[in-house]
Design a protein around this motif. Structure first.
Motif, PDB file in Angstrom:
ATOM      1  N   GLN A  44      56.719  76.633  66.323  1.00 11.71           N
ATOM      2  CA  GLN A  44      55.817  75.529  65.692  1.00 11.71           C
ATOM      3  C   GLN A  44      56.187  74.240  65.749  1.00 11.71           C
ATOM      4  N   GLU A  45      57.592  73.911  65.528  1.00  7.40           N
ATOM      5  CA  GLU A  45      57.994  72.652  65.218  1.00  7.40           C
ATOM      6  C   GLU A  45      58.244  72.174  66.749  1.00  7.40           C
ATOM      7  N   ALA A  46      58.609  72.966  67.559  1.00  2.23           N
ATOM      8  CA  ALA A  46      58.650  72.511  69.016  1.00  2.23           C
ATOM      9  C   ALA A  46      57.451  72.085  69.753  1.00  2.23           C
ATOM     10  N   GLN A  47      56.307  72.878  69.352  1.00  4.40           N
ATOM     11  CA  GLN A  47      55.208  72.454  69.775  1.00  4.40           C
ATOM     12  C   GLN A  47      54.510  71.261  69.186  1.00  4.40           C
ATOM     13  N   LYS A  48      54.995  70.817  68.017  1.00  7.07           N
ATOM     14  CA  LYS A  48      54.367  69.679  67.445  1.00  7.07           C
ATOM     15  C   LYS A  48      55.109  68.475  68.238  1.00  7.07           C
ATOM     16  N   ILE A  49      56.336  68.522  68.539  1.00 11.13           N
ATOM     17  CA  ILE A  49      56.770  67.490  69.049  1.00 11.13           C
ATOM     18  C   ILE A  49      56.592  67.461  70.568  1.00 11.13           C
ATOM     19  N   PHE A  50      55.946  68.436  71.319  1.00 11.87           N
ATOM     20  CA  PHE A  50      56.304  68.494  72.674  1.00 11.87           C
ATOM     21  C   PHE A  50      55.668  67.010  73.484  1.00 11.87           C
ATOM     22  N   ASN A  51      54.578  66.631  72.695  1.00  7.12           N
ATOM     23  CA  ASN A  51      53.724  65.387  73.424  1.00  7.12           C
ATOM     24  C   ASN A  51      54.193  63.900  72.990  1.00  7.12           C
ATOM     25  N   THR A  52      55.605  64.004  72.233  1.00 10.86           N
ATOM     26  CA  THR A  52      55.957  62.705  71.784  1.00 10.86           C
ATOM     27  C   THR A  52      56.269  61.881  72.856  1.00 10.86           C
ATOM     28  N   SER A  53      56.505  60.657  72.711  1.00  8.57           N
ATOM     29  CA  SER A  53      56.555  59.487  73.559  1.00  8.57           C
ATOM     30  C   SER A  53      58.152  59.239  73.382  1.00  8.57           C
ATOM     31  N   ALA A  54      59.190  60.048  72.812  1.00  6.10           N
ATOM     32  CA  ALA A  54      60.487  59.769  72.608  1.00  6.10           C
ATOM     33  C   ALA A  54      61.035  59.933  74.138  1.00  6.10           C
ATOM     34  N   SER A  55      62.308  59.475  74.487  1.00  4.20           N
ATOM     35  CA  SER A  55      62.684  59.493  75.713  1.00  4.20           C
ATOM     36  C   SER A  55      63.289  61.057  75.648  1.00  4.20           C
ATOM     37  N   ASN A  56      63.549  61.487  77.116  1.00  5.10           N
ATOM     38  CA  ASN A  56      64.044  62.823  77.093  1.00  5.10           C
ATOM     39  C   ASN A  56      65.372  62.934  76.529  1.00  5.10           C
ATOM     40  N   CYS A  57      66.151  61.966  76.808  1.00  2.67           N
ATOM     41  CA  CYS A  57      67.552  62.202  75.823  1.00  2.67           C
ATOM     42  C   CYS A  57      67.501  62.212  74.612  1.00  2.67           C
ATOM     43  N   THR A  58      66.399  61.566  73.669  1.00  5.44           N
ATOM     44  CA  THR A  58      66.293  61.844  72.502  1.00  5.44           C
ATOM     45  C   THR A  58      65.684  63.057  72.104  1.00  5.44           C
ATOM     46  N   LYS A  59      64.865  63.671  72.873  1.00  3.61           N
ATOM     47  CA  LYS A  59      64.169  64.949  72.763  1.00  3.61           C
ATOM     48  C   LYS A  59      65.220  66.027  72.801  1.00  3.61           C
ATOM     49  N   CYS A  60      66.131  65.844  73.650  1.00  2.00           N
ATOM     50  CA  CYS A  60      67.212  66.684  74.024  1.00  2.00           C
ATOM     51  C   CYS A  60      68.091  66.682  72.674  1.00  2.00           C
ATOM     52  N   GLN A  61      68.522  65.543  72.286  1.00  2.00           N
ATOM     53  CA  GLN A  61      69.343  65.580  71.063  1.00  2.00           C
ATOM     54  C   GLN A  61      68.659  66.232  69.774  1.00  2.00           C
ATOM     55  N   GLN A  62      67.273  65.874  69.725  1.00  2.95           N
ATOM     56  CA  GLN A  62      66.672  66.160  68.591  1.00  2.95           C
ATOM     57  C   GLN A  62      66.715  67.847  68.587  1.00  2.95           C
ATOM     58  N   GLY A  63      66.620  68.389  69.827  1.00  7.50           N
ATOM     59  CA  GLY A  63      66.627  69.811  69.927  1.00  7.50           C
ATOM     60  C   GLY A  63      67.875  70.451  69.639  1.00  7.50           C
ATOM     61  N   ILE A  64      68.926  69.701  69.689  1.00  6.88           N
ATOM     62  CA  ILE A  64      70.350  70.318  69.362  1.00  6.88           C
ATOM     63  C   ILE A  64      70.267  70.363  67.794  1.00  6.88           C
ATOM     64  N   ASN A  65      69.898  68.742  67.336  1.00  8.40           N
ATOM     65  CA  ASN A  65      69.852  68.993  65.756  1.00  8.40           C
ATOM     66  C   ASN A  65      69.130  70.237  65.182  1.00  8.40           C
ATOM     67  N   LEU A  66      67.881  70.361  65.585  1.00 10.56           N
ATOM     68  CA  LEU A  66      67.067  71.582  65.206  1.00 10.56           C
ATOM     69  C   LEU A  66      67.755  72.943  65.214  1.00 10.56           C
ATOM     70  N   GLY A  67      68.512  73.239  66.487  1.00  5.61           N
ATOM     71  CA  GLY A  67      69.222  74.163  66.658  1.00  5.61           C
ATOM     72  C   GLY A  67      70.488  74.285  65.733  1.00  5.61           C
ATOM     73  N   LYS A  68      70.987  73.149  65.188  1.00  2.00           N
ATOM     74  CA  LYS A  68      72.141  73.212  64.348  1.00  2.00           C
ATOM     75  C   LYS A  68      71.555  73.628  62.985  1.00  2.00           C
ATOM     76  N   TYR A  69      70.784  73.037  62.641  1.00  7.05           N
ATOM     77  CA  TYR A  69      70.166  73.323  61.075  1.00  7.05           C
ATOM     78  C   TYR A  69      69.528  74.827  60.979  1.00  7.05           C
ATOM     79  N   ILE A  70      68.852  75.406  62.073  1.00 10.43           N
ATOM     80  CA  ILE A  70      68.505  76.603  62.071  1.00 10.43           C
ATOM     81  C   ILE A  70      69.564  77.600  61.975  1.00 10.43           C
ATOM     82  N   THR A  71      70.508  77.284  62.848  1.00 11.37           N
ATOM     83  CA  THR A  71      71.824  78.281  63.175  1.00 11.37           C
ATOM     84  C   THR A  71      72.557  78.284  61.690  1.00 11.37           C
ATOM     85  N   LEU A  72      72.755  77.031  61.172  1.00 10.42           N
ATOM     86  CA  LEU A  72      73.233  77.141  59.776  1.00 10.42           C
ATOM     87  C   LEU A  72      72.615  77.806  58.819  1.00 10.42           C
TER      88      LEU A  72
END
Length: 635
Positions: A44-72
């Motif tokens: 659901q978090e992924a879908q909430k952010i799908f249409n944001t206007s952030a750059s693709n680079c920022t989105k990718c880095q945010q995705g890593i960050n999300l994966g980091k804390y879910i994995t922890l």
């Protein structure tokens, strides 16, 4: 063809849509709920952010960050979340084959998630990972060039020179890239859509859609040009090597890696990798007898593919099986002793041995600078998170102190496009510091082609006077892609341990076919699909033939002294001739493909630039800069 880079691009891009911007902190509060609920929460978090206007680079880095804390919070959830996102957004049509069922065997998804927990997602680490695996997101990173001056004393200005033996030589085998395909099946499609061809799953979808009721190219018993090696090809190769070892009295052999096939992730497993490595080592021992072979790991010689974790990561235990299995076999075969076995078990399978003549052979696991290894993308400003380079430098400093010569062998060349820029720069600095007074030669595989590259004293100063060292990149046994199988041996000076010549052998695989690749007629089936129909021929056995001597082939005018080694100066001149003389250029490509039926017969400006940059660069960043400049400095 779907590959892991394409898949991971989709996964990272998908997961990169998952975190809402939080300017106050990058930490994410992951709810304390069960794994199934957490998987849905992340989705659901992924879908909430799908249409944001952030750059693709920022989105990718945010995705890593999300994966980091879910994995922890719950380590098994993140890989499954990536699969779910991949399927939902249709990033690929085979998400499960890479990240689904494979995860239960500890495959790629698990390790990507583990690396997330180590990374600075919004720093150079995250930017580098996104650029490497999701290239439409972040720009290439510029990692500051490390200052390694504290690693060693100043390079000796006038080191003691070892006099040449003046053409007293001994012989050393160099063989590489078997890529044994345990699932190779004669008669299956050898010109398929997805690697690996020549297996029961291989198909050519365009031909099938056109109504062709046969294979476009049937896999041959002894190998096919678009497929990895059947067992018969690997065994016959080693049989020919064994016969030559008796005739030429090889003192030892170098094997620069890649035993496991290029198979799809869905068909790779721990058992498959283990069996492939065991069989390849066994065949080397069977045909080399008591002659020691010094191996190194290729990027395929790991499970999961390409992965190895540094001790400092906390995840190295996932991969210790490989060094332990291999080191034990090397010791049992008499290639190394118990002390070296223990060393290899604790240095990622890397080791150093001294030959009976006093040469120090240092074998390195280049997966620690492989761009497909996720674990090379955390803490990238640290020049040596694995400790491997410090270990190498300690070995070379001891050689320098003792006046001992050394060879370095690894799988992936430092300037190869499959290397990581930050690691390859460290390797280049090591070569510069210890060449040529300590390091007599370096040896690689990986590219499958017959190549070489040069190391120069200074960046972008590609002159004969600054040529310092040469990397010998040997041919593959596997025909992938469009090569004839080949191997070589070196004539080595008994005192300086410099290479006096390389002598190369190949087998014309097309002669073993039951159809003639040189004689065909085009046949058109439905939808204007055209397929070649080849004339039948009587297949021959594999025949190993003399190909060429490097000294004879690349000393165009016969001016190189007969008692001089094929050093960096020789290869600088060879590179110049290849780039400027059309006949030498064609000779180079004939050797590159080993006279395969698919050898190109012309080299345009883009081809020349690619060859130039592969010759003169010695780190990944330098090679990228060379290719982008499109400027070929006259050598």
């Amino acid at each position: 063809m779907v590959n892991i880079v394409q898949l991971t691009t989709g996964l990272l891009a998908a997961s990169g849509l998952a975190k809402r911007a939080d300017n106050s902190s990058h930490q994410i509060q992951v709810p304390d709920i069960g794994n199934e609920a957490l998987l849905e929460w992340g989705f659901q978090e992924a879908q909430k952010i799908f249409n944001t206007s952030a750059s693709n680079c920022t989105k990718c880095q945010q995705g890593i960050n999300l994966g980091k804390y879910i994995t922890l919070k719950a380590p098994t959830v993140t890989p499954n979340l990536m699969v779910k996102l991949c399927n939902f957004y249709k990033w690929q049509d085979d998400c499960d084959s890479y990240q689904g069922a494979s995860i239960t065997r500890g495959n790629q998804g698990k390790h990507l998630a583990q690396v997330f927990t180590l990374m600075d997602a919004f720093g150079l680490d995250g930017q580098a990972l996104c650029n490497g695996f999701a290239p439409l997101t972040c720009d290439r990173v510029q990692v500051p060039v490390p200052d390694l001056s504290s690693w060693w004393p100043e390079k000796p200005k006038n080191p003691k020179k070892i006099e040449s033996s003046y053409n007293e030589t001994f012989n050393v085998l160099h063989i590489s890239d078997f890529h044994l395909d345990l699932r190779y099946t004669p008669g299956q499609e050898a010109w398929c859509d997805d690697y690996m061809c020549c297996t029961v799953e291989s198909h050519n979808e365009a031909a099938i859609a056109a109504g062709l009721n046969r294979t476009v190219l049937p896999a041959q018993k002894l190998g096919s040009y678009h497929c990895d090696s059947p067992e018969a090809l690997v065994e016959d190769s080693m049989k020919s090597v064994g016969a030559m070892s008796l005739a030429r009295d090889f003192e030892f052999g170098l094997f620069t890696g890649d035993m496991v096939s290029h198979d799809l992730e869905d068909w790779l497993s721990f058992a498959h990798s283990y069996q492939s490595e065991e069989e390849c080592y066994y065949l080397m021992k069977k045909y080399m007898g008591d002659i020691p072979v010094y191996p190194t790991f290729g990027n395929h010689d790991s499970y999961p593919y390409g992965q190895v974790a540094q001790n400092s990561s906390g995840f190295a235990g996932d991969f210790s099986w490989n060094a332990e299995l291999s080191a034990k076999m090397w010791k049992d075969f008499g290639w190394i002793n118990e002390t070296t076995e223990a060393q290899a078990e604790h240095t990622y399978g890397s080791f150093a041995v001294t030959t009976k003549r006093g040469l120090r052979v240092i074998s390195l696991d280049s997966n620690l600078w492989y761009s497909g290894n996720y674990y090379n993308f955390w803490n990238i400003t640290d020049p040596d998170p694995s400790g491997l380079f410090h270990w190498l430098v300690d070995e070379l400093l001891l050689c320098e102190k003792l006046g001992q010569k050394a060879w370095i062998m690894a799988h992936i060349p430092a300037q190869d496009l499959g290397a990581t820029g930050w690691n390859s720069e460290v390797f280049r600095q090591v070569i510069r510091r210890f060449s040529p007074h300590v390091i007599a030669a370096t040896f690689f595989g990986h590219t499958h082609a017959d190549q070489f590259n040069l190391f120069y004293e200074k960046d972008n100063v590609w002159t004969e006077e600054s040529a310092l060292a040469v990397g010998w990149i040997t041919q593959s046994v596997t025909p992938v892609d469009l090569y004839n199988p080949a191997w070589r041996y070196y004539e080595v000076d008994t005192k300086t341990f410099e290479i006096m010549d390389s002598r190369n052998y190949y087998s014309p695989l097309n002669e073993t076919y039951d159809y003639d690749l040189a004689k065909s007629k085009n046949h058109t089936v439905a939808n204007n699909y055209t397929v070649a129909v080849y004339e039948p021929q009587t297949p021959r056995h594999l025949t190993w033939r003399w190909e060429y001597s490097a000294r004879d082939s690349y000393d165009l005018n016969g001016t190189w002294p007969k008692d001089a080694p094929l050093n960096a100066t020789f290869w600088h001149r060879a590179a110049k001739a290849i780039l400027e003389n059309p006949e030498q250029n064609q000779l180079y490509w004939d050797h590159y493909y080993r006279k395969s039926p698919y050898t190109p017969n012309e080299c345009d400006q883009e081809c020349l630039l690619d060859a130039f940059c592969s010759f003169v660069t010695s780190s990944l960043d330098e090679r990228f800069a060379c290719l982008q400049s499109k400027n070929m400095t006259q050598l």
